[in-house]
Write a protein that holds these residues in place. Structure first.
Motif, PDB file in Angstrom:
ATOM      1  N   LEU A 176       0.834  -1.200   0.000  1.00 33.71           N
ATOM      2  CA  LEU A 176       0.000   0.000   0.000  1.00 33.71           C
ATOM      3  C   LEU A 176       0.867   1.248   0.000  1.00 33.71           C
ATOM      4  O   LEU A 176       1.968   1.268   0.555  1.00 33.71           O
ATOM      5  CB  LEU A 176      -0.910   0.001   1.229  1.00 33.71           C
ATOM      6  N   ALA A 177       0.351   2.300  -0.610  1.00 35.13           N
ATOM      7  CA  ALA A 177       1.116   3.553  -0.682  1.00 35.13           C
ATOM      8  C   ALA A 177       1.407   4.097   0.714  1.00 35.13           C
ATOM      9  O   ALA A 177       2.485   4.655   0.957  1.00 35.13           O
ATOM     10  CB  ALA A 177       0.336   4.575  -1.512  1.00 35.13           C
ATOM     11  N   ASN A 178       0.454   3.941   1.640  1.00 39.10           N
ATOM     12  CA  ASN A 178       0.670   4.484   2.977  1.00 39.10           C
ATOM     13  C   ASN A 178       1.492   3.564   3.873  1.00 39.10           C
ATOM     14  O   ASN A 178       1.698   3.862   5.051  1.00 39.10           O
ATOM     15  CB  ASN A 178      -0.671   4.806   3.647  1.00 39.10           C
ATOM     16  N   ALA A 179       1.968   2.442   3.307  1.00 38.29           N
ATOM     17  CA  ALA A 179       2.825   1.530   4.079  1.00 38.29           C
ATOM     18  C   ALA A 179       4.292   1.910   3.960  1.00 38.29           C
ATOM     19  O   ALA A 179       5.144   1.298   4.599  1.00 38.29           O
ATOM     20  CB  ALA A 179       2.621   0.086   3.626  1.00 38.29           C
ATOM     21  N   ILE A 180       4.586   2.910   3.132  1.00 38.01           N
ATOM     22  CA  ILE A 180       5.972   3.321   2.914  1.00 38.01           C
ATOM     23  C   ILE A 180       6.185   4.724   3.476  1.00 38.01           C
ATOM     24  O   ILE A 180       5.488   5.669   3.104  1.00 38.01           O
ATOM     25  CB  ILE A 180       6.338   3.283   1.425  1.00 38.01           C
ATOM     26  N   ASP A 181       7.125   4.827   4.379  1.00 36.38           N
ATOM     27  CA  ASP A 181       7.491   6.121   4.975  1.00 36.38           C
ATOM     28  C   ASP A 181       8.732   6.628   4.254  1.00 36.38           C
ATOM     29  O   ASP A 181       9.855   6.193   4.520  1.00 36.38           O
ATOM     30  CB  ASP A 181       7.768   5.940   6.471  1.00 36.38           C
ATOM     31  N   LEU A 182       8.524   7.535   3.323  1.00 37.20           N
ATOM     32  CA  LEU A 182       9.628   8.031   2.502  1.00 37.20           C
ATOM     33  C   LEU A 182      10.534   8.981   3.272  1.00 37.20           C
ATOM     34  O   LEU A 182      11.708   9.126   2.942  1.00 37.20           O
ATOM     35  CB  LEU A 182       9.084   8.716   1.247  1.00 37.20           C
ATOM     36  N   ASP A 183      10.011   9.625   4.286  1.00 38.85           N
ATOM     37  CA  ASP A 183      10.826  10.553   5.075  1.00 38.85           C
ATOM     38  C   ASP A 183      11.843   9.800   5.932  1.00 38.85           C
ATOM     39  O   ASP A 183      13.016  10.181   6.003  1.00 38.85           O
ATOM     40  CB  ASP A 183       9.931  11.420   5.962  1.00 38.85           C
ATOM     41  N   ASP A 184      11.392   8.731   6.573  1.00 39.95           N
ATOM     42  CA  ASP A 184      12.295   7.954   7.438  1.00 39.95           C
ATOM     43  C   ASP A 184      12.943   6.781   6.707  1.00 39.95           C
ATOM     44  O   ASP A 184      13.842   6.140   7.241  1.00 39.95           O
ATOM     45  CB  ASP A 184      11.526   7.436   8.659  1.00 39.95           C
ATOM     46  N   GLY A 185      12.465   6.453   5.492  1.00 38.12           N
ATOM     47  CA  GLY A 185      13.102   5.413   4.692  1.00 38.12           C
ATOM     48  C   GLY A 185      12.834   3.996   5.159  1.00 38.12           C
ATOM     49  O   GLY A 185      13.764   3.203   5.309  1.00 38.12           O
ATOM     50  N   PHE A 186      11.575   3.656   5.389  1.00 40.68           N
ATOM     51  CA  PHE A 186      11.254   2.275   5.701  1.00 40.68           C
ATOM     52  C   PHE A 186       9.866   1.934   5.168  1.00 40.68           C
ATOM     53  O   PHE A 186       9.061   2.823   4.856  1.00 40.68           O
ATOM     54  CB  PHE A 186      11.323   2.008   7.207  1.00 40.68           C
ATOM     55  N   ALA A 187       9.586   0.636   5.042  1.00 43.03           N
ATOM     56  CA  ALA A 187       8.284   0.158   4.557  1.00 43.03           C
ATOM     57  C   ALA A 187       7.774  -0.941   5.470  1.00 43.03           C
ATOM     58  O   ALA A 187       8.545  -1.745   5.991  1.00 43.03           O
ATOM     59  CB  ALA A 187       8.399  -0.348   3.123  1.00 43.03           C
ATOM     60  N   ARG A 188       6.461  -0.980   5.652  1.00 42.92           N
ATOM     61  CA  ARG A 188       5.805  -2.017   6.438  1.00 42.92           C
ATOM     62  C   ARG A 188       5.265  -3.055   5.450  1.00 42.92           C
ATOM     63  O   ARG A 188       4.379  -2.754   4.648  1.00 42.92           O
ATOM     64  CB  ARG A 188       4.677  -1.413   7.261  1.00 42.92           C
ATOM     65  N   ILE A 189       5.816  -4.265   5.509  1.00 40.60           N
ATOM     66  CA  ILE A 189       5.523  -5.293   4.524  1.00 40.60           C
ATOM     67  C   ILE A 189       4.843  -6.487   5.190  1.00 40.60           C
ATOM     68  O   ILE A 189       5.222  -6.915   6.284  1.00 40.60           O
ATOM     69  CB  ILE A 189       6.821  -5.770   3.832  1.00 40.60           C
ATOM     70  N   PHE A 190       3.837  -7.027   4.507  1.00 39.66           N
ATOM     71  CA  PHE A 190       3.199  -8.258   4.957  1.00 39.66           C
ATOM     72  C   PHE A 190       3.605  -9.370   3.998  1.00 39.66           C
ATOM     73  O   PHE A 190       3.222  -9.376   2.829  1.00 39.66           O
ATOM     74  CB  PHE A 190       1.680  -8.101   4.998  1.00 39.66           C
ATOM     75  N   GLY A 191       4.420 -10.297   4.498  1.00 35.74           N
ATOM     76  CA  GLY A 191       4.970 -11.356   3.653  1.00 35.74           C
ATOM     77  C   GLY A 191       4.194 -12.644   3.752  1.00 35.74           C
ATOM     78  O   GLY A 191       2.980 -12.648   3.989  1.00 35.74           O
ATOM     79  N   LYS A 195       2.840 -12.412   7.732  1.00 37.45           N
ATOM     80  CA  LYS A 195       3.766 -11.949   8.756  1.00 37.45           C
ATOM     81  C   LYS A 195       4.271 -10.551   8.404  1.00 37.45           C
ATOM     82  O   LYS A 195       4.700 -10.295   7.284  1.00 37.45           O
ATOM     83  CB  LYS A 195       4.948 -12.915   8.872  1.00 37.45           C
ATOM     84  N   GLU A 196       4.217  -9.678   9.385  1.00 36.30           N
ATOM     85  CA  GLU A 196       4.624  -8.291   9.167  1.00 36.30           C
ATOM     86  C   GLU A 196       6.106  -8.108   9.475  1.00 36.30           C
ATOM     87  O   GLU A 196       6.636  -8.710  10.423  1.00 36.30           O
ATOM     88  CB  GLU A 196       3.806  -7.366  10.062  1.00 36.30           C
ATOM     89  N   ARG A 197       6.784  -7.317   8.646  1.00 44.25           N
ATOM     90  CA  ARG A 197       8.167  -6.967   8.937  1.00 44.25           C
ATOM     91  C   ARG A 197       8.423  -5.549   8.432  1.00 44.25           C
ATOM     92  O   ARG A 197       7.722  -5.053   7.543  1.00 44.25           O
ATOM     93  CB  ARG A 197       9.150  -7.950   8.282  1.00 44.25           C
ATOM     94  N   ILE A 198       9.403  -4.924   9.022  1.00 38.92           N
ATOM     95  CA  ILE A 198       9.806  -3.574   8.618  1.00 38.92           C
ATOM     96  C   ILE A 198      11.104  -3.686   7.829  1.00 38.92           C
ATOM     97  O   ILE A 198      12.061  -4.319   8.280  1.00 38.92           O
ATOM     98  CB  ILE A 198      10.016  -2.672   9.843  1.00 38.92           C
ATOM     99  N   VAL A 199      11.128  -3.100   6.639  1.00 41.78           N
ATOM    100  CA  VAL A 199      12.328  -3.178   5.810  1.00 41.78           C
ATOM    101  C   VAL A 199      12.794  -1.759   5.479  1.00 41.78           C
ATOM    102  O   VAL A 199      11.980  -0.838   5.343  1.00 41.78           O
ATOM    103  CB  VAL A 199      12.068  -3.948   4.495  1.00 41.78           C
ATOM    104  N   PRO A 200      14.095  -1.576   5.361  1.00 37.20           N
ATOM    105  CA  PRO A 200      14.614  -0.255   4.963  1.00 37.20           C
ATOM    106  C   PRO A 200      14.350   0.015   3.490  1.00 37.20           C
ATOM    107  O   PRO A 200      14.316  -0.911   2.672  1.00 37.20           O
ATOM    108  CB  PRO A 200      16.111  -0.380   5.241  1.00 37.20           C
ATOM    109  N   VAL A 201      14.143   1.263   3.172  1.00 38.73           N
ATOM    110  CA  VAL A 201      13.978   1.696   1.783  1.00 38.73           C
ATOM    111  C   VAL A 201      15.119   2.655   1.490  1.00 38.73           C
ATOM    112  O   VAL A 201      15.220   3.729   2.104  1.00 38.73           O
ATOM    113  CB  VAL A 201      12.617   2.380   1.552  1.00 38.73           C
ATOM    114  N   GLY A 202      15.995   2.259   0.568  1.00 37.86           N
ATOM    115  CA  GLY A 202      17.194   3.040   0.284  1.00 37.86           C
ATOM    116  C   GLY A 202      16.911   4.357  -0.418  1.00 37.86           C
ATOM    117  O   GLY A 202      15.807   4.603  -0.925  1.00 37.86           O
ATOM    118  N   GLY A 203      17.934   5.191  -0.459  1.00 40.40           N
ATOM    119  CA  GLY A 203      17.799   6.522  -1.029  1.00 40.40           C
ATOM    120  C   GLY A 203      17.344   6.538  -2.473  1.00 40.40           C
ATOM    121  O   GLY A 203      16.489   7.350  -2.860  1.00 40.40           O
ATOM    122  N   GLN A 204      17.905   5.647  -3.319  1.00 42.67           N
ATOM    123  CA  GLN A 204      17.518   5.620  -4.720  1.00 42.67           C
ATOM    124  C   GLN A 204      16.067   5.198  -4.886  1.00 42.67           C
ATOM    125  O   GLN A 204      15.343   5.725  -5.746  1.00 42.67           O
ATOM    126  CB  GLN A 204      18.439   4.664  -5.492  1.00 42.67           C
TER     127      GLN A 204
END
Length: 324
Positions: A176-191, A195-204
């Motif tokens: 979901l678009a609101n599952a990604i925090d672009l300011d802090d660089g992480f995403a909330r993913i349901f795999g 199961k929920e996990r938090i993953v980093p989202v890199g600068g690029q």
């Protein structure tokens, strides 16, 4: 009838593949049956659908006009072609499982006299070394979408997120678009298994997603669109199959000769992290692997690379074959 029509509508989603004539009705009826009688998950049913269409297209090209005319040799040739194409053992096993289930269903329904898969042997299970792109190849691939187009902005964002965060194709298609925090660089993913996990989202990836959100997604969104981040031209969530097609298409455009798949981006993510010195436990957490042994496959990839580098460039390694 309702279940069958539901499967048929779903089948004509973003996928460019359609079953050839002579095969379509049996595949559609089978998918409706596994949905109602076997209670398989949506992802499994979609995978079976893709596998059976792939098989049917191959069999049609080999002269079998329908399931009733399929021979054991033709099915064996299909399995062999997949093996030569670099498919993982797990993928081969799933494809064969889908075909076996279909054949037994057709026999039980009286549409097939005998099971053409009965004498097929299962692929041997074992660990494999996943194919990963080099960093140079990955840069070519990521730069291949045209950022002057709406679709190019979307596709670049998809690939940057998949490679930058190691996401499964099912995860990126449903995020979901609101599952990604672009300011802090992480995403909330349901795999897997929700199961929920938090993953980093890199600068690029952050830059690519921002570009897509400002100049791509608004042009794709329709009144019926939901909250999914990545949309098709029709405004619906982009499908796993379409992402698979896009990866293949852009790999070809980038001149990459390896058999790149969406999972290959995930392989590359893990391999490149370990090459850079990342801890295997951290990689396990980012990938969402329940078992550390699954993640350790990538350590074997890196070990093999180092051995190859040593054998190719160390002067004593090159001369070792001359030692008596």
């Amino acid at each position: 009838m309702g279940a069958k029509s539901e499967v048929q509508v779903r089948k004509r989603g973003d996928s460019p593949l359609e079953p050839p004539s002579g095969y379509e009705s049996e595949i559609s009826n089978f998918l409706a049956w596994v949905q109602l009688e076997r209670g398989l998950s949506k992802n499994t049913i979609e995978s079976y659908e893709s596998d059976l269409i792939q098989c049917a297209i191959f069999l049609k090209e080999k002269g079998a006009g329908n399931w009733q005319s399929v021979s054991l040799d033709q099915v064996s040739t299909w399995i062999s072609s997949l093996t030569l194409g670099g498919y993982a053992v797990a993928s081969l096993a799933r494809k064969l499982s889908a075909l076996r289930m279909l054949a037994r269903y057709l026999v039980s329904e009286g549409n097939l006299e005998s099971d053409f898969t009965e004498l097929l042997s299962n692929p041997k299970k074992g660990r494999f070394l996943p194919h990963a792109l080099s960093i140079e190849e990955m840069e070519k691939f990521l730069n291949s979408p045209d950022l002057n187009t709406v679709q190019g902005k979307r596709d670049r964002a998809i690939f940057e997120l998949m490679y930058g965060s190691g996401l499964r194709v099912s995860e990126v298609s449903s995020v979901l678009a609101n599952a990604i925090d672009l300011d802090d660089g992480f995403a909330r993913i349901f795999g897997k298994g929700a199961k929920e996990r938090i993953v980093p989202v890199g600068g690029q990836a952050v830059l690519a997603i921002r570009n897509y959100l400002h100049g791509g997604r608004p042009h794709l969104a329709k009144e019926k669109s939901g909250g999914e981040l990545f949309l098709s031209k029709r405004g619906t969530p982009i499908s796993r199959k379409m992402i698979w097609v896009l990866v293949k298409d852009y790999a070809r455009r980038a001149g990459i000769e390896k058999n790149l798949t969406p999972h290959g981006l995930r392989h590359s993510f893990a391999t490149h992290l370990l090459m850079g010195g990342a801890d295997v436990r951290a990689v396990q957490e980012m990938l969402g692997h329940a078992d550390i042994g699954t993640t350790q496959i990538y350590t074997h990839v890196e070990s093999q690379r180092l051995q190859d580098e040593h054998a190719n460039f160390h002067p004593l390694a090159q001369k070792s074959e001359n030692v008596n």
